[in-house]
Design a protein around this motif. Sequence first.
Motif, PDB file in Angstrom:
ATOM      1  N   GLY A 294      54.204  41.188 -24.393  1.00 28.57           N
ATOM      2  CA  GLY A 294      54.950  41.798 -25.531  1.00 28.57           C
ATOM      3  C   GLY A 294      55.532  42.830 -24.715  1.00 28.57           C
ATOM      4  N   PHE A 295      56.402  43.395 -25.348  1.00 29.09           N
ATOM      5  CA  PHE A 295      57.678  43.858 -24.628  1.00 29.09           C
ATOM      6  C   PHE A 295      58.448  44.724 -26.333  1.00 29.09           C
ATOM      7  N   ASP A 296      58.095  46.228 -25.913  1.00 31.07           N
ATOM      8  CA  ASP A 296      58.927  46.189 -27.286  1.00 31.07           C
ATOM      9  C   ASP A 296      60.285  47.396 -26.880  1.00 31.07           C
ATOM     10  N   LEU A 297      61.289  45.981 -27.005  1.00 35.43           N
ATOM     11  CA  LEU A 297      62.835  46.269 -27.196  1.00 35.43           C
ATOM     12  C   LEU A 297      63.325  46.652 -28.261  1.00 35.43           C
ATOM     13  N   HIS A 298      64.475  46.866 -27.858  1.00 31.31           N
ATOM     14  CA  HIS A 298      65.367  46.601 -29.283  1.00 31.31           C
ATOM     15  C   HIS A 298      66.871  45.857 -28.522  1.00 31.31           C
ATOM     16  N   LEU A 299      67.368  44.969 -29.889  1.00 34.92           N
ATOM     17  CA  LEU A 299      68.725  44.381 -28.554  1.00 34.92           C
ATOM     18  C   LEU A 299      69.539  44.108 -29.656  1.00 34.92           C
ATOM     19  N   GLU A 300      70.944  44.223 -29.240  1.00 36.78           N
ATOM     20  CA  GLU A 300      71.885  43.952 -30.030  1.00 36.78           C
ATOM     21  C   GLU A 300      72.826  43.597 -29.702  1.00 36.78           C
ATOM     22  N   ILE A 301      73.958  42.815 -30.800  1.00 36.58           N
ATOM     23  CA  ILE A 301      75.760  42.275 -29.914  1.00 36.58           C
ATOM     24  C   ILE A 301      76.102  42.732 -30.737  1.00 36.58           C
ATOM     25  N   SER A 362      70.151  39.743 -38.319  1.00 34.87           N
ATOM     26  CA  SER A 362      68.718  40.112 -37.051  1.00 34.87           C
ATOM     27  C   SER A 362      68.778  39.115 -35.885  1.00 34.87           C
ATOM     28  N   GLU A 363      69.677  38.057 -36.337  1.00 30.99           N
ATOM     29  CA  GLU A 363      69.718  36.351 -35.762  1.00 30.99           C
ATOM     30  C   GLU A 363      71.112  37.051 -34.324  1.00 30.99           C
ATOM     31  N   GLY A 364      70.520  35.897 -33.239  1.00 30.61           N
ATOM     32  CA  GLY A 364      70.503  36.325 -31.829  1.00 30.61           C
ATOM     33  C   GLY A 364      72.152  35.106 -31.307  1.00 30.61           C
ATOM     34  N   SER A 365      72.422  34.610 -31.875  1.00 29.76           N
ATOM     35  CA  SER A 365      74.058  34.095 -31.733  1.00 29.76           C
ATOM     36  C   SER A 365      74.401  33.495 -33.292  1.00 29.76           C
ATOM     37  N   ASP A 392      88.418  37.261 -28.076  1.00 26.72           N
ATOM     38  CA  ASP A 392      86.972  37.351 -27.119  1.00 26.72           C
ATOM     39  C   ASP A 392      86.124  37.920 -26.685  1.00 26.72           C
ATOM     40  N   ARG A 393      86.202  38.834 -27.239  1.00 31.52           N
ATOM     41  CA  ARG A 393      84.831  40.186 -25.626  1.00 31.52           C
ATOM     42  C   ARG A 393      82.986  40.533 -26.866  1.00 31.52           C
ATOM     43  N   VAL A 394      82.173  39.917 -26.177  1.00 31.05           N
ATOM     44  CA  VAL A 394      81.495  40.257 -26.477  1.00 31.05           C
ATOM     45  C   VAL A 394      80.058  41.011 -25.920  1.00 31.05           C
ATOM     46  N   GLU A 395      79.275  42.056 -25.761  1.00 33.12           N
ATOM     47  CA  GLU A 395      78.405  42.436 -25.060  1.00 33.12           C
ATOM     48  C   GLU A 395      76.956  42.385 -25.712  1.00 33.12           C
ATOM     49  N   LEU A 396      76.220  42.466 -25.060  1.00 30.26           N
ATOM     50  CA  LEU A 396      74.702  42.343 -25.003  1.00 30.26           C
ATOM     51  C   LEU A 396      74.221  43.341 -24.591  1.00 30.26           C
TER      52      LEU A 396
END
Length: 424
Positions: A294-301, A362-365, A392-396
């Motif tokens: 497992g990896f403790d990463l923080h993700l954002e859109i 916190s949903e990824g879509s 529209d522009r999206v950055e992860l």
Amino acid sequence: MATSEMADTWIPVGEGSPFPLSNLPFGVGHTGDGRRRAWVALGESAVDLDALARAGALGLVHAGWFDRWYLNGYLAAGPDVWGSVRWRLIDVLTDPTAEGRFAEHVVPRSWLTMGVPVAPTDYVDFYSSLHHATNLGRLFRPDGEALLPNWRHLPIGYHGRTATLVPDRTDIVRPHGVRPIDGEPTFGPTGMLDVELEVGTVVGAGSELGVPVDIADAGDHLYGMCLVNDWSARDIQAFEYQPLGPFCGKSFATSVSPWLVSFQALDACRIAPPTPEPAPADYLVAPADARPWGFDLHLEIWFDSAQMRADGRDPVRISECGFADMYWTPAQQLAHLTVNGACVTPGDLFASGTVSGPRPGSEGSLIELTRRGERPIELPDGTTRTFLEDGDRVELRGWAGDDDTTRFGLGSVTGTVVPARGAH
Ligand code: MN
């Protein structure tokens, strides 16, 4: 040797940079001279790995490792070589006397046009987030069980299309396909263009055909991680996906972030994953004393529209979630993919599947964030979004660490939607 976090580099690294000395992600790019080669990111700079290798600063390095448009040759060399190159790089970058010899091989990262860092033979998109699989099951099959009966027994995935893995900042052309309009299957541009926030795992050393990879040996094969945006046309996907899985609704474009972060760097954020319930087959169970996967990463859109950019507005964050509670790990994905004797090859990419958390926001879509369009997202310019519109522009974005002193990142990957082409 001092730990990398404590050492000073002769290239300045700002506090809070995603690419401190502890990270050292590799990518491929060119400065406009047309010579495509490998680079290592440090702070706002990048160092020419091909030049360092030719000068003998990285030890025994083979031709083809760093002078190509992909890192496959280097990744094939295996963990001992990755570790040795990493420590030699730390030596060079912290040796004040090296600055005079190598400063000419350092450029601002902003000068580089980056590619996809590997040329995968195979790309698999898994489906390893319990929250995402549950959310999507409810939306696609409202009258059935959200989670299909196989989901907790193996990491579900489908083979994707490597030819349409695209680099950061590639425009995403709105795809056409067959989708229901008023109940009638109708051909036209998608009206439900979506994103998927995913983390990619890249294979380093390949495996032998006919020989399953033991889950305990995953570290001999898996090189590192990147960010992946698995753009999806939900209307096309929903119509086509049964019984063989996604096809045209997914394969038109998948964006891959430019800087590949090694598991040697990611060791700093390893964390025990959730314990699968019920216990899966033995080949999916890691030894109790193994390093956790497992990896403790923080993700954002992050999102902005053409109008927001024209008005000078900043992008807005529309989702944030954690990667630590992903149900299936990269090691389990590798063990599962090879359990039937299928092999992996250097540079192969596994995408995690959309990463979603348990809470609203916190949903990824977008299909999850907006409940299939029923709850539009309100934007600062007064408009709303359900699915993506042209322009529209999206950055992860993704990173590890709690504060600026420990933070290191996967960087980001961006794409902008452009109008459909070749309409019939
Ligand atoms: Mn996906």
